[in-house]
Design an enzyme around this catalytic site. Structure first.
Site: not given
Ligand code: AMP
Ligand code: ZN
Length: 111
Positions: A31, A85, A91-92, A98
């Site tokens: 997103i 992450n 940074g997670q 994922h």
């Molecule tokens: P992380 O920091 O590795 O946990 O990454 C989480 C990722 O999820 C971030 O890059 C966010 O931009 C992404 N994210 C959060 N909410 C959504 C959503 N509803 N749809 C798509 N991506 C998302």
């Protein structure tokens, strides 16, 4: 996991910009992309992160990684970066395993 954002996206109760889906994985566009192409490979099974993976997840992790180059190539990328992450200090932000895949545009800087 009723309170997990990515479980809700997998269940379809929160929408996503879906790129790919099979029995085991859902892949959707981030997103808040940090590159021209930036998508997330998400196992449908809830595992909080890489540190929570066990031997029983070995095959799933292999299939997860093998999916990255297929979808990167299908997205027109000839090279890409992956990122997992792990943990708050890693940074997670979303605690459902994922893999980030990003690329496109300029060559990415070395990290
Ligand atoms: P992380 O920091 O590795 O946990 O990454 C989480 C990722 O999820 C971030 O890059 C966010 O931009 C992404 N994210 C959060 N909410 C959504 C959503 N509803 N749809 C798509 N991506 C998302
Ligand atoms: Zn989850």
């Amino acid at each position: 996991m009723t309170d997990c954002l990515f479980c809700k996206i997998v269940a379809g109760t929160i929408p996503s910009n879906k790129l790919y889906e099979d029995d085991e994985f859902l892949v959707f566009h981030d997103i808040h992309p940090i590159a021209p192409v930036h998508f997330l490979l998400v196992p449908k099974l809830h595992v909080a992160g890489l540190s929570d993976c066990r031997l029983e997840h070995e095959d799933m992790l292999g299939r997860l990684l093998l999916l990255a180059p297929k979808l990167a190539s299908a997205s027109g990328l000839d090279g890409f970066r992956t990122m997992i992450n792990t943990g708050r200090s890693g940074g997670q932000e979303v605690f459902h395993l994922h893999v980030h895949v990003f690329g496109g545009g300029q060559t990415l800087p070395k990290t």
